[in-house]
Design an enzyme around this catalytic site. Structure first.
Site, mmCIF file in Angstrom:
data_model
loop_
_atom_site.group_PDB
_atom_site.id
_atom_site.type_symbol
_atom_site.label_atom_id
_atom_site.label_comp_id
_atom_site.label_asym_id
_atom_site.label_seq_id
_atom_site.Cartn_x
_atom_site.Cartn_y
_atom_site.Cartn_z
ATOM 1 N N VAL A 52 8.609 39.375 -4.546
ATOM 2 C CA VAL A 52 8.139 40.469 -5.418
ATOM 3 C C VAL A 52 7.829 41.726 -4.621
ATOM 4 C CG1 VAL A 52 6.309 41.264 -6.947
ATOM 5 C CG2 VAL A 52 7.077 38.889 -7.066
ATOM 6 N N CYS A 53 7.220 41.505 -3.505
ATOM 7 C CA CYS A 53 6.641 42.616 -2.773
ATOM 8 C C CYS A 53 7.644 43.720 -2.456
ATOM 9 C CB CYS A 53 5.958 42.086 -1.528
ATOM 10 S SG CYS A 53 4.716 40.840 -1.952
#
Lengths: 197, 197, 197, 197, 197, 197, 197, 197, 197, 197
Positions: J50-51
């Site tokens: 996600v990051c």
């Protein structure tokens, strides 16, 4: 306070290997359950310069350790994800591709703080707010632990940040300790396997 | 708690040498005032078996250490009088005759307890009387400290009782650290003087 | 705080004898189990000058003590190994060859600290670091304890470092106490066996 | 905790002599101001049996002590009035008539409790009321202190209640200590003035 | 804190009588077990001037007290041995020969400290050493307690050192209290037996 | 804890007299400033039976006290208003009409609680609410204090509730104390002015 | 802290009535056991000026209260004896003759201190002696409590010393509260029985 | 703890008036700076049933209060915004339109918690988490304070939730107190202006 | 300390709805028992300007939330009565007429203080009196919590006072979280339902 | 405890940028010294899924933020070396190549622990050894802070691990806050720049 002569701390820590699996390692149990010696070595940070040479050096000698029934475990305070990224970085790019032993990811510092090997050089406390501020990066020195089949530490050594380790010296210490275990003798200075005790 | 990266404790301890003089040694000051490195090694007890081989091994390599501007100091918790008696006992009788470097006599354990290297494995407290009873002989493990010219510890290592030390490994560590001091580089694993870093 | 009139501390301590055996001695149990009196004398250090004359003097009177059902025990804070080396050093070389009673090796100071006879003249505490530094060599004064068959101390005496003891005075005290035990009387000043009480 | 090697407590205590005068004696100051040694001996109670023989024995040897520049002081926890009554009781009636040295009247136990020589064998505390109840008569054992010209204690000895002291042994200890003071030597066991050290 | 209206402390104390017997007295039990009133009077010291007149005065009135079922007990902090010596000293020599009631020998101050009647006027505490030094001789004031058959104190009075007591006043108080016990009335001021209440 | 031999508490208390004036009395200052002795007597409650007889008895002897330079002060824990009402009640109706000395109205118990003469026989504490509940009426016993010209207490006496005091005994004590003050002597038992000491 | 909405404290207090009987009253129990409301009013002191008018006013309205099933209780910190004396003093002489409801005699202040209505305006603590000195007379303000049949307080009011109370207002409050109890309604401002809510 | 006889707390609180202005009111300063008396009344909540009748009743009597130099202030724990909304709600809709005196908005409970008039009937503490949970709505009872020109409280009254107040009674109390201020007298029970005191 | 990833506090709070019912809401139980998500939003005060726009916005989107099985709950520290008054105020007059979801009335601040969202910016403590004075109005910031069906918080957000919320963003977060729940994936930045994850 | 409305913590933290420079960033000073707003966003770990999408999303909107005078700062607890390795990893390989704003490397957790956003869900303490063991990885949740030119936080939001953020919502919040700053108004729900407030 040295932990030589005492049991290694009984604690599970996240670890990563070259297959990308995240799993738990309890060093004490590894030794006791598998009836193996363990060499556990800590390095400060992934993706730095000295560290990969040490990781490759332990990998190169891995067969020697296994012959002696010794499990090799690396360790730093980075996360499993970062270990995996580094494991996938080629050696020529400063990575540790090719390393096959597990690497502890002590991101919560549970084990390293208990061993007292974090580079915290000070701690300031704000009385008004109760806030604590640490000095240092909160990463480990180059500490090495040799642990026997019962989980007892028989050697600990700590090197300052820039100073790499000598893999052969750990093999000598393991051989000497094994000699003591077998023969009930003590090993004098500079002892080496095959030389007279 | 490792003291690598920190100053060695600032403390004066009794010492004895082969001339029979009792004098005070402050390891930190020895390093700083003489602008020398110091190798300090602890052994458990005078008049035992492993220990003299280590003391002779350091004596044999003394020239190598001096060439590298390193002062060698031995240490145990015996008294100066016992050190002197041992220094006067011939090597063949298990003595250390011929040793010329100073030996600390830390009978009050001021230094060894601060370093945390005594073999105290437990401490029981009698609430009714306030008496404290120690478990263990209250003698030191085989601990070694390498200290630089500013008094900062750059290596510490502790071996379990029966395990002798390797003098060459300490020379390697000293050379590596000196290399770092001179070249501002870090020394990778298995580094040796003369080999490429 | 004097321990006269109280039981001797119930504590096991390492000991050495002329045979080179390391064994445990619990002074209180020695008295109670063997139904004997005990004379326990402490001296500061092995391999010093005054001390061997005292050890030889107690050896010379050993028969006198045994006749009176008294066990003699020597004691210092040196290790068993050092006691053995001293026991093997001829009297003419400052040794105690010929001594046959056991000598306590209270290297962990469990017994001497409980008796309060160590030469610690001060103790400084560093509030910042929590370190404690002792003043003094942490060896004992010349303390003597006479203990009866129930383990009760009936005499304690402490001499300053340079002051040797008088073996005959202890025999007199033992005789007087035995006289009290037998006759239910008290022994006046300067009482001696055979003289009128 | 032995006070050998330390200064005698700095404390003024009531005293009585054969003239009926009540005055204050500070043992430490007596030694230091008069540049004398002091022999201070404690006995349990006035008007008992053993005690007067000791007081007479010290009186009989008083000249010997004075020749050696030693001040003799007796002491118990009775009041000056009781001391005076006993001083006026003839020897044949169990009194100490004829004693000329001062006798401390430590009725508030300030000095004896600091020396730790009271026969208190227990102390019970009632939590509800805060009351403390002592076990024992709160009188002293037969303790003796030898103090040098600087106020330092060089011998302490404690005898159980029924055991009288040997005045000659204290003379021997004083002579031995004086010999050490003069010659800078130590005095071996059984040393006596005139015999070879 | 006054103890009038409360039970007298439940405590056993050494006592001496004219027969030379040392025995234990528990004042509370004496009253309750014998169903008697008790008059307990304290004086500062044996072998002083005022005190014997008081002891003789109570002796002279002993029959009066016994007629009223009152037990008389004297008390000071001197030892039983001193009481006995004083009991054997003729009245003309300042002694108390002829006194037949028991005298408490509260040498451990268990009872007098609980009653709060010791002449301790101050207490200094040395924070460094933990030593406590008392001001005062640690002897009692002239305190008197009247105790009824249930052990309840119905009068307490304390006189300063130089002030002797009036035996008749205590008889008056006892008669008044007995009157109250019998008649369930209160006794007005200046009440005397036989006069109208 | 007796306050004999100590200064009377330094405290101002409300008082009432027969003129209906409320004013402050500090007993210690009354003695010191006027260079007078003070007799202070406490009674439990106004408008009771025993109490007025005591108040009248002291009034009747007032001239005797004044001749001896003694100030008489009464005291209870009632308010000044209640004292005044009682002062205005005829003697025949149980009142104290005719009393002219001041009466303390220690309604806040500042002085009586410091003297420890309140009839509080217990105190229960409710941990949950923090409430304290006293047992007893919180009124005083019949306590009497004799105070000299310097404010030092030389007699204290406490009678149980139903027991009236004897005014003559206090005159005797005052005379005896005055005799000691004048003649530097002590007053033996049963001493009376004019009789031989 | 207001106690409105909470139970009245569960505590027994001495009380007096016009028959001269001393008895115990527990206000909470009076309400609960008799299923009555209680009006409890405190006044500062007996034998003062304002107070009797209030006591007479409540007496005059007693029938009104009884009709409403309300028990009236007066209270001050004076003793039962003083209450009785005042009850026997004619109204014209400032007395409260004719009052028939009970009056609490809270001389130990158990109840008034729990209610927090004593006129203590300060408290000084002497650290050296541990003595506490109160400022104020330790008597109550003019506090009034209305308590319902379950012991719950539904009104509390406190007037400063010189300010008398209005009996009609308490009747109004009782009527309003009864109205609420009966009709389950709330009573608006200025509500009066018979007027529209 | 009643605050009658003490100064009103010195604290600024938000307030709202019919103009919609939010401003700060310090009740103590209002009294002292304006040399006025203050009537402060608390009610539980805006937009409820009893409360507006009280607010209107005080408004109706406002002229009477002003004539007596008394400032009227209302108070609840609602916010200024809610007060304003209520002030803009017609009386017929349960609002307080027409009220002109200021209303405190003690939303942070600073003043009401100091006065102890919040309906908190319990407080539970979770030891594990440190959380405190209150029982009750944390709104105030119907408390009223009368404060004089120096800021001293001369009446406090608290009514349970459903019980409205009587405005006339406060006028009576103010008149009585003013009478005391002017005439230096006290006001007896049921006193009313114009009637005889 | 964020509570994301933890259970929402288990606490019942008063609430009001458009029907005028006061009832209890326990947010954690609402989620768990009904197997619903909950959106809980706090606003500072009733009868202010920003707040109603937020309340109307959530009402407008209520169908969207319900479609997603989300319960909407509003909350402030005003009382239920105030909420009801506001619910009855037309939108055009600044009211929230038309809002149908429940609104918490956390007047005792039990929930808001545990969440740490009150605008208390300081707290001063008066050591002498023990009084605590808060700075700030003790109302909440604009905090929003998204809670899943197990009661776990998956989003928390706090806006400063003047900053209104965006209802659509909460719908996006709910959709994303639901997507994660269904697909076991994580949702990247800017993710929106229907767009590729 | 929310920090909205308070200053952001004053603390320097290591940071890395795309040039490979390690430097210190103090967020509070960045805002105040440069007179800029700051958006600080935390993500759990480098080298996860996600990051990077969040980091790229903020990069894509960087111009929008700069136009609004907002500095964007990313943050995690990884080391600068790991940040640099990730910055050098192409987007297609899961890296963040192309990101130009600085990223904090809070390896010592000084800032994240003060903000309370670490995923520590428990902490167990071993009383015997004093060891603390944390539960959780000791990495941060997805927390976002909006800070104004004076360093005051005007929004904080925390998302659970798997939930990415919406960059547009932060732009909306910044615009709304800027609108408030300029116009002194508050921004209602769903406000957007250009739409009517």
């Amino acid at each position: 306070m040295s932990i030589v002569g005492k049991k290694f701390p009984n604690l599970s820590v996240n670890a990563m290997n070259d297959l990308g699996d995240t799993f738990k390692v309890n060093v004490l149990e590894e030794a006791q359950k598998n009836n193996k010696k363990v060499l556990l070595f800590w390095y400060p940070k992934d993706f730095t310069f000295v560290c990969p040479t040490e990781l490759h050096a332990f990998q190169a000698a891995l067969e020697e350790f296994e012959k002696r029934n010794v499990m090799v475990i690396g360790a730093s305070c980075d996360t499993p994800e970062v270990h995996f990224a580094w494991l996938n970085t080629p050696k020529d790019d400063g990575g540790i591709e090719g390393v096959t032993y597990p690497i502890l990811a002590d991101s919560n510092r549970n084990l390293s703080s208990r061993l007292g090997i974090l580079d915290i050089t000070g701690e300031s406390y704000d009385e008004e707010t109760g806030d604590v501020t640490l000095e240092g990066d909160n990463v480990t020195y180059r500490a090495t632990y040799l642990i026997d089949e019962e989980g007892t530490v028989f050697h600990e050594g700590v090197n300052h940040m820039p100073l790499g380790r000598n893999v052969q010296e750990f093999i000598r210490l393991i051989d000497a300790y094994t000699h003591v275990q077998k023969n009930g003798e003590v090993c004098p200075a500079n002892w080496e396997e095959g030389k007279d005790a």
